[in-house]
Write a protein that holds these residues in place. Structure first.
Motif, PDB file in Angstrom:
ATOM      1  N   VAL A 294      45.814  28.797  29.333  1.00 11.19           N
ATOM      2  CA  VAL A 294      46.763  29.900  29.206  1.00 11.19           C
ATOM      3  C   VAL A 294      46.320  31.026  30.122  1.00 11.19           C
ATOM      4  O   VAL A 294      45.135  31.386  30.146  1.00 11.19           O
ATOM      5  CB  VAL A 294      46.841  30.417  27.744  1.00 11.19           C
ATOM      6  CG1 VAL A 294      47.771  31.625  27.645  1.00 11.19           C
ATOM      7  CG2 VAL A 294      47.283  29.308  26.803  1.00 11.19           C
ATOM      8  N   GLU A 330      49.881  27.537  31.201  1.00  7.34           N
ATOM      9  CA  GLU A 330      50.926  28.234  30.457  1.00  7.34           C
ATOM     10  C   GLU A 330      50.745  29.717  30.720  1.00  7.34           C
ATOM     11  O   GLU A 330      49.624  30.226  30.695  1.00  7.34           O
ATOM     12  CB  GLU A 330      50.789  27.954  28.957  1.00  7.34           C
ATOM     13  CG  GLU A 330      51.728  28.772  28.089  1.00  7.34           C
ATOM     14  CD  GLU A 330      51.361  28.746  26.609  1.00  7.34           C
ATOM     15  OE1 GLU A 330      51.809  29.659  25.886  1.00  7.34           O
ATOM     16  OE2 GLU A 330      50.626  27.834  26.186  1.00  7.34           O
ATOM     17  N   ARG A 332      51.680  33.625  29.693  1.00  8.03           N
ATOM     18  CA  ARG A 332      52.254  34.600  28.768  1.00  8.03           C
ATOM     19  C   ARG A 332      52.340  35.921  29.533  1.00  8.03           C
ATOM     20  O   ARG A 332      51.401  36.705  29.538  1.00  8.03           O
ATOM     21  CB  ARG A 332      51.414  34.723  27.501  1.00  8.03           C
ATOM     22  CG  ARG A 332      51.340  33.409  26.732  1.00  8.03           C
ATOM     23  CD  ARG A 332      50.545  33.517  25.463  1.00  8.03           C
ATOM     24  NE  ARG A 332      50.299  32.202  24.890  1.00  8.03           N
ATOM     25  CZ  ARG A 332      49.523  31.964  23.843  1.00  8.03           C
ATOM     26  NH1 ARG A 332      48.911  32.986  23.239  1.00  8.03           N
ATOM     27  NH2 ARG A 332      49.329  30.749  23.400  1.00  8.03           N
TER      28      ARG A 332
END
Length: 351
Positions: A294, A330, A332
């Protein structure tokens, strides 16, 4: 005589009551609960003690690269500046951040947009500063303690283990600050993005600008990147992206990052001087070397009039640059102001 006895007894009872361990603590816990609930979310904070749940890693953003962090129940800060040159840009204050009682403040580098509030928050909260020897020398003052984890002029990529936060192994790596370099052609330049119209709609307030005037020349003091090992998770935070493909120490930094990776979470700066000629190539190299599951950007918000821009203005360029990486994390993507003090955006469970 009777009245005098009553008065004396009443006085003694009052003294005894205020000296009971639970009385003063209850007031302190109430303030702690309130502050931590505002910063980390009520659902993450024990409403009786103020303890933050110990089965999570939480990064709560309060501007630029400053985060209130909870890891396995330990509370600390990465950088320390609440960017409220625009009135109420960030829904918190220096006093509230100090009131969460961080045990430590980890300094990435000493420029005002990263550390202007560090000494004040440390003194108010009792937190220890952690940074380079240069940071410790600059912030040295009565009531402020500092642990140096990087020597002045340390070789880029060199590391030192810091065990001052219980239950967390911290690796401090000497980093380099962003610098403008000649274009290489690998990534398109990210030319100056227009700032927001807040300069007109919400003019900066003079008292905050006046306070910051004394910090505009604060020295960098070296740059430090921090890696955390806790509960089977590996996490990296950095507030600067040096020109690693063009700086003499860049190869050592990339080698060091590969040693730290792969990581579960990388919270990294994506704004730097080199983007004017080399776009977002440097942030991509940090991400590529660390191979995070992430990635969360920082230092990409509207943190100061004229020289900064809202995060959404850089968003498309970021995702375009990310296409050049084979192993894409990923993302965010944090947007201001809606993602300030929104802890559930950057939360990781511990194994």
């Amino acid at each position: 005589m009777h009245r005098r006895v009553v008065l004396v007894v009443s006085l003694l009872l009052a003294i005894v009551a205020t000296s009971q361990p639970g009385v003063g603590t209850a007031r302190a816990d109430s303030a702690l609960v309130s502050a931590r609930s505002a910063v980390f979310g009520t659902h993450n904070v024990d409403q009786a003690t103020g303890a933050v749940r110990n089965d999570r890693v939480i990064f709560s953003w309060f501007g630029v690269s400053s985060f209130a962090v909870a890891m396995a129940g330990q509370v600390f800060l990465t950088d320390a500046w609440v960017p409220n040159a625009y009135r109420n840009q960030v829904p918190t204050t220096r006093a509230q951040i100090a009131a969460i009682k961080p045990s430590h403040i980890l300094i990435g580098h000493g420029h005002f947009d990263h550390a202007a509030d560090a000494a004040d928050i440390a003194k108010a909260s009792g937190a220890r500063l952690v940074g380079s020897a240069g940071h410790c020398a600059f912030f040295r003052r009565p009531g402020v303690a500092c642990d140096a984890v990087a020597a002045t002029g340390a070789r880029p990529g060199s590391t030192q283990i810091y065990r001052g936060i219980p239950g967390i192994t911290v690796t401090a790596m000497s980093n380099i600050h962003s610098t403008l370099k000649a274009p290489t052609g690998q990534h398109p330049p990210l030319l100056p993005i227009p700032p927001s119209d807040r300069l007109v709609t919400d003019p900066p307030h003079a008292d905050e600008l006046g306070r910051l005037a004394g910090h505009l020349d604060d020295p960098e003091g070296g740059a430090v990147l921090y890696a955390f090992s806790v509960g089977g998770r590996r996490i990296v935070w950095n507030d600067s992206v040096g020109p690693v493909s063009q700086d003499p120490g860049g190869r050592a930094i990339l080698a060091g990052l590969r040693t730290l990776g792969p990581v579960d979470l990388h919270v990294g700066s994506i704004q730097g001087f080199n983007e004017i000629t080399n776009g977002l190539g440097d942030p991509m190299r940090y991400i590529d070397a660390l191979q995070p599951k992430v990635f969360v950007p920082n230092h990409h918000d509207d943190w100061f009039p004229v020289i900064a821009t809202p995060a959404v203005n850089r968003e498309r360029a970021f995702f375009d640059a990310l296409k050049t990486i084979d192993a894409r994390p990923e993302v965010r993507y944090l947007r201001d102001p809606e993602d300030y003090l929104r802890p559930d955006r950057v939360t990781l469970s511990l194994r």
